[in-house]
Design a protein around this motif. Sequence first.
Motif, PDB file in Angstrom:
ATOM      1  N   LYS A 234       0.833  -1.212   0.000  1.00  0.00           N
ATOM      2  CA  LYS A 234       0.000   0.000   0.000  1.00  0.00           C
ATOM      3  C   LYS A 234       0.870   1.265   0.000  1.00  0.00           C
ATOM      4  CE  LYS A 234      -4.309  -1.658   0.656  1.00  0.00           C
ATOM      5  NZ  LYS A 234      -4.028  -3.094   0.696  1.00  0.00           N
ATOM      6  N   ASN A 240      -5.553   6.300   4.991  1.00  0.00           N
ATOM      7  CA  ASN A 240      -5.604   4.838   5.018  1.00  0.00           C
ATOM      8  C   ASN A 240      -4.796   4.196   6.150  1.00  0.00           C
ATOM      9  OD1 ASN A 240      -3.035   5.092   3.998  1.00  0.00           O
ATOM     10  ND2 ASN A 240      -3.408   4.015   2.070  1.00  0.00           N
ATOM     11  N   LEU A 244      -6.338   0.973   7.886  1.00  0.00           N
ATOM     12  CA  LEU A 244      -5.608  -0.299   7.893  1.00  0.00           C
ATOM     13  C   LEU A 244      -5.330  -0.752   9.324  1.00  0.00           C
ATOM     14  CD1 LEU A 244      -3.150   0.481   4.987  1.00  0.00           C
ATOM     15  CD2 LEU A 244      -4.748  -1.442   4.997  1.00  0.00           C
TER      16      LEU A 244
END
Lengths: 285, 187
Positions: A234, A240, A244
Motif C-alpha cells: 500500500k 488509510n 488499515l
Amino acid sequence: MKNFKYFRPKNLDELLAIKNELKEEARLLAGGSNLLVYIKEGSLKSGTLVDIGSLAALKGIREKDGYLEIGAAETIIDIMASPVVSEKLPFLRESLRVFANPLIRNISTVAGNIAEGSPIADTAPLLLVLNSEVVAASITGRRNIPIDDFFISLGKTEIKANEVIITIRIPIPETGRGKFVKLGLRKGTSCSVVSVAVWLIANGRGVEDIRIALGGVAPLPLRAVKTEALFRGKILNEHNIGELALEVTNEITPITDVRGGAAYRSEVSAALLSKAVRECLGMEE
Amino acid sequence: MDVICAGKRSITLKINGRERSLEVRPNEILLNMLRERFNLMGSKYGCGIGECGACTVLLNGRAVLSCQILAISVAGQEITTIEGISRGASHSSHAGTAPAGTLHPAGTLHPAGTLHPLQAAFIEEGAVQCGFCTPGMIISAKALLDKNPDPNNEQIKEAIRGNMCRCTGYTNIISAVKSAAKRMLKE
C-alpha cells in the motif's frame, strides 16, 4: 520461607547440570524482579534458587555473523548502554527506554522478561518484529528457537524443563525503521495495557514490508500477520493508515482485567499501531 | 562443584564503605538484612513488588530496589544506603537512628559529618513531606548526579521514575535535585 536452597553455578556446565538434575525445581535468578515477588507473596514456597546474575558465560553483547547476540544475564541498562546496540540497532535502545523504570532496568534482563511467557512482556513485541531467535541450552546441546515458536500459551514457552536460555540473537536489519509504543496506566513502572511494535520497510510511503507485533491483547504476545498482509504494497497516506490499523482488531483477542476492558484494548491497539506506523514514516514525532 | 546451600551461608560485602561479614538465609531479602541486621532504617519497605522505590539503595553505584534483591546474591559487592552518603559521617550502622532534631539549620547533621548536598537541598527546597520516599528519591538522584552532574528536568524525572511520592511533592523534589547539582558543580 524455609524451603529455599541457593546455588551459584561457576560456569555453564554447572548450570546445565543442575538444571538437568532439578528441572522445574531449579528457579533461575538473574535480576529476580519477578522471582522475588513470588517468594514474598508466597506463590513460590520452595525450590533451589540458581543465581545466574553474574555468570560470565551468560554475559556479553556482540555482533556475530550479522546477528546481535545478547547474553541471557545482560541487564536492560547494559543493553541500552552498549555501543554495539547503539550502532547496529538503535531501535532496541530507544524502545527499552519505556521498559519499567531505571531501578528495574538496572537488574532485569531480556531473557527473564520473556522466560515467563507473559503476554505483556515489553521486550516480546520487539523480539517478534525483529525476527529474533532464542538460544536454549541443555546438557545434550543447544538449539535456536525462532521467536515465532517461542511463546506457546499463557505462562508457557518452548523452553524445556532441563533447558536454560543462554542467548538472544537478533538479525541486524539492513533496512527499515522501527517503533515501539506502549500504553500503561501511568508513565513510570507500570505494566503495559497494550504495547505495539512495528518494523517498517518503506519506499517513500510505499510499504515494501512490515512486521507488527502486539502485547497485552491475547494470551500470547503475537504477530499481526493478517494486518501486515493488508499493509504490504500500500501507499500510505493520512487516511488509510488509520483504516488499515483498525483491521488489527480482527486478529486480537483482548481480555478485560484491572488494567482495562477488552473493547478499550481493541481501540487502543488500533490507535497505537497507527501511531507507530506514522512515526516510522516520520509523520509525527 | 559448589555445594547447594540449604541453610545459612556466610557472606562478606561492603556496606557504606565498611566491610561486613554475616550469615544469611538463602531467601533473605537485602532490605531486611540492612534494616534488621545492621539497623540501617533509612531504606523503607513500601509496596514489596518493585513499584514504589522506597527501598532504593546503590549496588556498585547503581540504584536498585533492595526489596527485590537477595542478600546472598550481593556477596562481595558494594551497597550504599542513605546513611552512607553524608560526608564525613561515621558510616556506623547506627547513623540512621540519629533523631531528626539534631539537624542544624546550616545543614550539619552532627559534628562528625555534613549532609550530602542532595540531603541539604531536599531540606531547603521543602522536598520532604511525609519523608517515606525521601531516602529512595535521594539515592536515585545521587545515582543520576554521579553520572550526569548537570541534568535537565526531563533527565531528573526519568531518573526518579521508579520512585513514588504519594504526597505528590515532585515539583520541589525536582527543584532540590537541580539545586544540589548546581551546588555540587561549584564545589
